[in-house]
Design a protein around this motif. Structure first.
Motif, PDB file in Angstrom:
ATOM      1  N   SER A  56      -6.814   6.051  -3.052  1.00 15.25           N
ATOM      2  CA  SER A  56      -6.787   7.517  -2.954  1.00 15.25           C
ATOM      3  C   SER A  56      -5.659   7.948  -2.021  1.00 15.25           C
ATOM      4  O   SER A  56      -5.198   7.172  -1.181  1.00 15.25           O
ATOM      5  N   VAL A  57      -5.259   9.200  -2.200  1.00 16.56           N
ATOM      6  CA  VAL A  57      -4.225   9.768  -1.331  1.00 16.56           C
ATOM      7  C   VAL A  57      -4.750   9.882   0.099  1.00 16.56           C
ATOM      8  O   VAL A  57      -4.013   9.672   1.071  1.00 16.56           O
ATOM      9  N   GLY A  58      -6.035  10.202   0.230  1.00 20.76           N
ATOM     10  CA  GLY A  58      -6.632  10.332   1.553  1.00 20.76           C
ATOM     11  C   GLY A  58      -6.540   9.045   2.355  1.00 20.76           C
ATOM     12  O   GLY A  58      -6.237   9.065   3.549  1.00 20.76           O
ATOM     13  N   ARG A  59      -6.801   7.929   1.684  1.00 23.10           N
ATOM     14  CA  ARG A  59      -6.715   6.641   2.374  1.00 23.10           C
ATOM     15  C   ARG A  59      -5.274   6.299   2.731  1.00 23.10           C
ATOM     16  O   ARG A  59      -5.004   5.716   3.779  1.00 23.10           O
ATOM     17  N   LEU A  60      -4.373   6.677   1.861  1.00 18.97           N
ATOM     18  CA  LEU A  60      -2.959   6.454   2.142  1.00 18.97           C
ATOM     19  C   LEU A  60      -2.545   7.199   3.407  1.00 18.97           C
ATOM     20  O   LEU A  60      -1.884   6.634   4.288  1.00 18.97           O
ATOM     21  N   VAL A  61      -2.949   8.455   3.493  1.00 17.51           N
ATOM     22  CA  VAL A  61      -2.618   9.261   4.668  1.00 17.51           C
ATOM     23  C   VAL A  61      -3.288   8.693   5.915  1.00 17.51           C
ATOM     24  O   VAL A  61      -2.678   8.606   6.992  1.00 17.51           O
ATOM     25  N   ALA A  62      -4.528   8.267   5.786  1.00 19.34           N
ATOM     26  CA  ALA A  62      -5.294   7.781   6.936  1.00 19.34           C
ATOM     27  C   ALA A  62      -4.698   6.504   7.513  1.00 19.34           C
ATOM     28  O   ALA A  62      -4.477   6.403   8.732  1.00 19.34           O
ATOM     29  N   VAL A  63      -4.423   5.517   6.663  1.00 17.67           N
ATOM     30  CA  VAL A  63      -3.898   4.248   7.184  1.00 17.67           C
ATOM     31  C   VAL A  63      -2.487   4.433   7.740  1.00 17.67           C
ATOM     32  O   VAL A  63      -2.111   3.802   8.744  1.00 17.67           O
ATOM     33  N   THR A  64      -1.709   5.311   7.114  1.00 16.30           N
ATOM     34  CA  THR A  64      -0.355   5.569   7.600  1.00 16.30           C
ATOM     35  C   THR A  64      -0.398   6.230   8.970  1.00 16.30           C
ATOM     36  O   THR A  64       0.362   5.865   9.877  1.00 16.30           O
ATOM     37  N   ALA A  65      -1.295   7.198   9.135  1.00 14.89           N
ATOM     38  CA  ALA A  65      -1.411   7.896  10.411  1.00 14.89           C
ATOM     39  C   ALA A  65      -1.870   6.957  11.522  1.00 14.89           C
ATOM     40  O   ALA A  65      -1.320   6.980  12.635  1.00 14.89           O
ATOM     41  N   VAL A  66      -2.847   6.112  11.227  1.00 18.81           N
ATOM     42  CA  VAL A  66      -3.342   5.170  12.237  1.00 18.81           C
ATOM     43  C   VAL A  66      -2.245   4.185  12.629  1.00 18.81           C
ATOM     44  O   VAL A  66      -2.036   3.900  13.816  1.00 18.81           O
TER      45      VAL A  66
ATOM     46  N   TYR B 174       0.808   0.663  -0.048  1.00 20.35           N
ATOM     47  CA  TYR B 174       0.632   0.429  -1.494  1.00 20.35           C
ATOM     48  C   TYR B 174      -0.824   0.143  -1.860  1.00 20.35           C
ATOM     49  O   TYR B 174      -1.343   0.723  -2.827  1.00 20.35           O
ATOM     50  N   PRO B 175      -1.536  -0.737  -1.122  1.00 16.83           N
ATOM     51  CA  PRO B 175      -2.953  -0.954  -1.449  1.00 16.83           C
ATOM     52  C   PRO B 175      -3.795   0.315  -1.287  1.00 16.83           C
ATOM     53  O   PRO B 175      -4.684   0.589  -2.109  1.00 16.83           O
ATOM     54  N   ALA B 176      -3.530   1.104  -0.209  1.00 15.12           N
ATOM     55  CA  ALA B 176      -4.318   2.317   0.017  1.00 15.12           C
ATOM     56  C   ALA B 176      -4.057   3.354  -1.061  1.00 15.12           C
ATOM     57  O   ALA B 176      -4.965   4.084  -1.481  1.00 15.12           O
ATOM     58  N   ALA B 177      -2.799   3.429  -1.532  1.00 16.78           N
ATOM     59  CA  ALA B 177      -2.444   4.414  -2.561  1.00 16.78           C
ATOM     60  C   ALA B 177      -3.174   4.156  -3.872  1.00 16.78           C
ATOM     61  O   ALA B 177      -3.404   5.087  -4.658  1.00 16.78           O
ATOM     62  N   LYS B 178      -3.562   2.911  -4.128  1.00 13.79           N
ATOM     63  CA  LYS B 178      -4.282   2.591  -5.357  1.00 13.79           C
ATOM     64  C   LYS B 178      -5.705   3.152  -5.348  1.00 13.79           C
ATOM     65  O   LYS B 178      -6.321   3.310  -6.409  1.00 13.79           O
TER      66      LYS B 178
END
Length: 237
Positions: free
Chosen positions: A175-185, A169-173
Motif C-alpha cells: 500500500s501507499v500508506g506503508r510506503l510512506v510510513a517505512v520511508t518516513a521512519v 519496493y516491498p512496501a509499495a506492493k
C-alpha cells in the motif's frame, strides 16, 4: 501473508540505524569539519541535518520515481551504484584537496623565532606566527562558508543503499500508506542517528586538549574525509 505494520516499521528503523552507524561517512566528516572549523554546536547540528536530509531525500525521490513509473529494481540499483561511486570519489577529492590545504596552512602557521634588538643593545628572540597576519580575512571566510555546501552536494549524490530495495519496493506492493510510513521512519532514524553521533563525538573532543595539534586541525580533517571516501570506494563501508 501481510506483515504487521509495527514489525515493518521496527525493521525500517533498525536498518536505518545500522546503515548509519556502519557508515563512517555519515558522521566523521561532520565531526572533523566542526573541530577544524571551530563550528558551534548549533552550526554543526544544522549542517548535519541538512546533509542528512539531502542524503535521504535524494534516494527517496529516486525510489518514488521507480515505484511510480514501474522501473525495474535492477535499474534503480544500478543508478544507485553510480551515485555511490560519484559520492565516494567526490569525498576522496574533497578530502585530498582539503588535507593539502591544511598541511600548507599548518606549515605557514608554524611558530618560529626572530632575533629582536633594542636601542640599548639588548637582544632577545621573539616567537610569533605568520599565518594570522599574512592571510587575508576573506580566505578564512570562504573556507568557513563553502565547506558545508561542498559536503551537502556530496551527500546529495550519496545513496541510502538499503532504502529502496529492502523497504520502498516491498512496501509499495502492499500500500501507499506503508510506503510512506517505512520511508518516513527510515529518514527520521537516519538523521537522528547522524546528529546524535556527531554531537556526542564533538562534545567528547571538546573535553580533550589538543593545543599542540591545533594548527594541524584542517590537515587532520581533510585526511579523515579522504579516508572516509577511500573506505567507501575500496572497502564497501
Amino acid at each position: 501473508m501481510v506483515t504487521d505494520l509495527p514489525v515493518i516499521l521496527f525493521s525500517a528503523g533498525s536498518i536505518a540505524f545500522l546503515h548509519t552507524i556502519l557508515g563512517p561517512d555519515h558522521y566523521l566528516p561532520f565531526v572533523a569539519m566542526s573541530k577544524s572549523g571551530q563550528w558551534s554546536l548549533r552550526k554543526t547540528s544544522i549542517v548535519t541535518i541538512l546533509c542528512g536530509s539531502g542524503h535521504v531525500l535524494s534516494s527517496v525521490l529516486l525510489g518514488v520515481v521507480g515505484v511510480g513509473f514501474g522501473v525495474a529494481l535492477s535499474n534503480i540499483t544500478f543508478l544507485q551504484s553510480i551515485r555511490g561511486n560519484l559520492a565516494a570519489w567526490a569525498l576522496i577529492a574533497f578530502g585530498l584537496v582539503y588535507s593539502i590545504w591544511g598541511i600548507r596552512t599548518a606549515i605557514r602557521n608554524r611558530p618560529h623565532q626572530h632575533p629582536h634588538s633594542h636601542n640599548h643593545g639588548f637582544e632577545h628572540d621573539h616567537l610569533h606566527k605568520h599565518h594570522k597576519t599574512h592571510l587575508h580575512p576573506h580566505t578564512e571566510s570562504a573556507e568557513k562558508y563553502k565547506s558545508p555546501w561542498i559536503l551537502f552536494t556530496i551527500f546529495l549524490f550519496g545513496p541510502c543503499e538499503p532504502l529502496i530495495p529492502l523497504l520502498m519496493y516491498p512496501a509499495a506492493k502492499e500500500s501507499v500508506g506503508r510506503l510512506v510510513a517505512v520511508t518516513a521512519v527510515f529518514a527520521v532514524v537516519t538523521i537522528i542517528t547522524m546528529l546524535t553521533v556527531v554531537l556526542v563525538s564533538c562534545y567528547g573532543l571538546s573535553l580533550a586538549k589538543f593545543s599542540r595539534l591545533s594548527r594541524y586541525s584542517h590537515a587532520m580533517a581533510g585526511i579523515t574525509i579522504l579516508l572516509c571516501g577511500v573506505s567507501i570506494q575500496f572497502f564497501g563501508l
